[in-house]
Design an enzyme around this catalytic site. Structure first.
Site, PDB file in Angstrom:
ATOM      1  N   GLU A 154       0.868  -1.181   0.000  1.00 11.64           N
ATOM      2  CA  GLU A 154       0.000   0.000   0.000  1.00 11.64           C
ATOM      3  C   GLU A 154       0.907   1.233   0.000  1.00 11.64           C
ATOM      4  O   GLU A 154       1.736   1.388   0.890  1.00 11.64           O
ATOM      5  CB  GLU A 154      -0.897   0.000   1.239  1.00 11.64           C
ATOM      6  CG  GLU A 154      -2.002  -1.044   1.156  1.00 11.64           C
ATOM      7  CD  GLU A 154      -2.819  -1.178   2.443  1.00 11.64           C
ATOM      8  OE1 GLU A 154      -4.003  -1.491   2.352  1.00 11.64           O
ATOM      9  OE2 GLU A 154      -2.263  -0.970   3.538  1.00 11.64           O
ATOM     10  N   ASN A 192      -5.633  -3.214   6.620  1.00 11.96           N
ATOM     11  CA  ASN A 192      -5.753  -3.290   8.072  1.00 11.96           C
ATOM     12  C   ASN A 192      -7.080  -2.738   8.567  1.00 11.96           C
ATOM     13  O   ASN A 192      -7.610  -3.195   9.585  1.00 11.96           O
ATOM     14  CB  ASN A 192      -4.589  -2.564   8.746  1.00 11.96           C
ATOM     15  CG  ASN A 192      -3.316  -3.389   8.645  1.00 11.96           C
ATOM     16  OD1 ASN A 192      -3.361  -4.544   8.249  1.00 11.96           O
ATOM     17  ND2 ASN A 192      -2.197  -2.801   8.988  1.00 11.96           N
TER      18      ASN A 192
END
Ligand code: NAD
Length: 596
Positions: A154, A192
């Site tokens: 990411e 997450n």
């Protein structure tokens, strides 16, 4: 022209840092690997040597390449060694003040054009960047654990990160053989933000003794095809790191209670049970850093004798229903050698079910998974009936009729009148309270849930749902039957969603909310979960397969029973269902399936 990165620095050589060093060195880039002390450097070096030695042993890396890889790494104590690198990736513990201090120091030490990146999972990259005089050259490069294996990165750009820096880092990810998704600076980014509510929920199931660690993990692996269960994953991530990530997400992400770390996590961290890295977390490992789980005092005894303790003998099984689940369950029992009586609501339905079972068994023969004799023997064990009275002398009944409480209750009341004493009465319901069904009989101690997954002949998992009235013998019988069917039976309490759906659907719902908030696209969110967490399908692919209407119904049940505000169905999910976009079955859900 993208910038050339010939040497990079990695700060912090723990769980993530050591793996990130490997990623760069494998791809021909020189690495200056920095830690806080000589002992910590040695730990980092040992992690890298262990990992590359394993790759050589598995034939995935030539010895000469390993030696060249190791020669690319310059091990150092202190940040001063980073004066001439082109890029630094920081992977120290998840504390804002520590990271800010390190970035201020990096800003002083590194050459002016160097890019400074953080591997933070949940902290604000923007807040870290303002500790430097070059916030436009600060970016998040979030690798996944284990970094050499997981494909996703990411890339987190803040409002001040310069476009060149973003483009250079994207090109670098490509050179490293990674797939990047570029997103803005929000707590937990994509993966997450979707993962940690689920992990925390799994820990709370364990803490409240809703199910054992082995059963929670087996349920998610076998029910959803995940590479590891949530508690094993917590151990891999590290409980201290997981605590900090949850804590930050709770504070930054709108104080969603689902991110408030479950008290057990803090207790375990305080007790030094950090997971794999300390040799003990939810499980016990051979030694610190080892992935090998060894038995401990919580390891269940799973020998045949222990399983059968108190179990009743089952030879004859009645299966009620004529849908997909009933059909699959008939096949499962017949193949395992049980005598089966299938009961439907009429001869026509029985003929259809019989045909479906035959077709499925024939497929097994064609694929070479079943001999013709075994197929014929399995079919020979099934009697087809349209009368419940034929269940008078069975030992176990498995009900798989329509998911309506009134229908199930009426059926169980009839079974109570017809069946002999001592019979185990099981329901396959996936969303109704088993206790409601049990109380429709005069023998609730004999009633239990056996939640098979679709397709039953293939899926290896069965959730065994005990109510507060289920007797230990009934439960032992259910466990022994699952084992005899070759299935993994996981035992849980009678709560909405049991283990799998309770953990799975809120995550899917969160993905819809993330899409709705325009944080990312359906494609990138799907990529993030597949490539960052090893999920077999992304959330939107899965929602389209399961059906948006089914998903919405399950999510509503969870919300109504648990009253958790974070479980409220995503408005976008409601709208799509209202619009008739139900997924693959209607040709359109999150994606258009008519063109594929
Ligand atoms: N664990 C994961 O699964 C995971 C996944 C992705 C990102 N992250 C993120 O990566 C970062 C590191 O997490 P981790 O799990 O690897 O932590 P860890 O505790 O395993 O390792 C951190 C390392 O940093 C070192 N360190 C501490 N202070 C230092 C300093 N001043 N200078 C140099 N080194 C220092 C420590 O000695 C330790 O070895 C965190 O921001 C975390 O959120 C973790």
């Amino acid at each position: 022209m993208a910038r050339e990165f010939t040497s990079v620095g990695v700060v912090g050589l723990g769980t993530m840092g050591a793996g990130i060093v490997e990623v760069f060195a494998r791809n021909g880039i020189d690495v200056v690997a920095v830690e806080i002390s000589a002992a910590a450097v040695e730990r980092g070096r040992a992690t890298l040597t262990g990992s590359t030695d394993r790759a050589v042993a598995k034939g995935k890396l030539a010895e000469a390449d390993r030696d060249a890889l190791l020669a690319r790494v310059d091990w150092q104590v202190g940040l001063d060694a980073l004066h001439s690198v082109d890029l630094v990736i920081e992977a120290v513990p998840e504390h804002l003040d520590l990271k800010q201090r390190i970035f201020a120091e990096l800003d002083r030490v590194c050459k002016p054009e160097a890019i400074l990146a953080t591997n933070t999972s949940s902290l604000s990259v923007t807040e870290i960047s303002v500790a430097t005089t070059r916030p436009n050259q600060v970016i998040g490069i979030h690798f996944f654990n284990p970094a050499p294996v997981m494909k996703l990165v990411e890339v987190v750009r803040t409002v001040v990160t310069s476009a060149d820096v973003v483009a250079d880092v994207e090109a670098l990810c490509e050179r490293l053989g990674k797939v990047d998704v570029t997103i803005s600076d929000r707590a937990g980014f994509i993966a997450n933000a979707l993962l940690f509510g689920y992990l925390n929920h799994a820990v709370s199931m364990f803490e409240s003794r809703y199910a054992t660690r082995e059963d929670i993990d087996a349920a998610m692996k076998l029910g959803c095809g995940l590479p590891m269960g949530p508690l094993a994953l917590m151990d891999l991530i590290g409980l201290d790191t997981a605590y900090e990530i949850l804590d930050t997400m709770y504070r930054r992400g709108g104080r969603d209670r689902r991110h408030a770390p479950v008290p057990l996590i803090k207790q375990m961290v305080t007790a030094g049970l950090l997971g794999r890295k300390s040799g003990r977390g939810f499980y016990t490992y051979e030694r610190p850093g080892s992935p090998v789980v060894v038995p401990d005092e919580h390891t269940p005894v799973t020998t045949g004798a222990a399983l059968a303790d108190g179990a009743r003998a089952i030879a004859k099984v009645g299966i009620v229903g004529s849908g997909t689940m009933a059909t699959g369950i008939i096949e499962v029992f017949a193949k395992a050698g049980y005598e089966v009586i299938s009961v439907t609501r009429g001869a026509e339905k029985s003929a259809k079910v019989c045909e479906a079972v035959k077709t499925s068994l024939n497929k097994g023969v064609v694929r070479g998974k079943l001999s013709e004799e075994d197929r014929d023997a399995a079919l020979g064990r099934v009697t087809w009936s349209a009368t419940l009275d034929h269940l008078a002398d069975v030992d176990l009944v498995v009900e798989a009729v329509v998911e309506e409480l009134s229908v199930k209750k009426a059926l169980f009341a009839s079974l109570d009148e017809i069946c002999k004493p001592g019979v185990v009465l099981a329901t396959t319901t996936s969303s109704l309270p088993v206790i409601d069904v049990a109380m429709a009989t005069q023998r609730p101690a004999d009633v239990i849930g056996l939640h098979f997954f679709n397709p039953a002949p293939i899926m290896p998992l069965v959730e065994i749902v005990q109510t507060i009235r289920t007797s230990p013998e009934t439960s032992a019988t259910a466990r022994a039957v699952c084992a005899a069917l070759g299935k993994t039976g996981v035992v849980c309490g009678d709560r909405s969603g049991f283990i799998v759906n309770a953990l799975l659907f809120p995550y899917l719902n969160d993905a819809v909310k993330m899409l709705e908030a325009s944080y990312s696209t359906a494609d990138d969110i799907d990529y993030a979960m597949k490539l960052g967490c090893g999920y077999p399908m992304g959330p939107f692919e899965l929602l389209d397969v399961v059906g948006l209407d089914v998903s919405l119904a399950i999510q509503r049940e969870l919300y109504l029973e648990l009253r958790e505000p974070g479980f409220a169905p995503a408005p976008l999910l409601e709208h799509l269902v209202t619009a008739g976009y139900l997924g693959r079955k209607s040709g359109r859900g999150f994606r258009d399936h008519t063109k594929r």
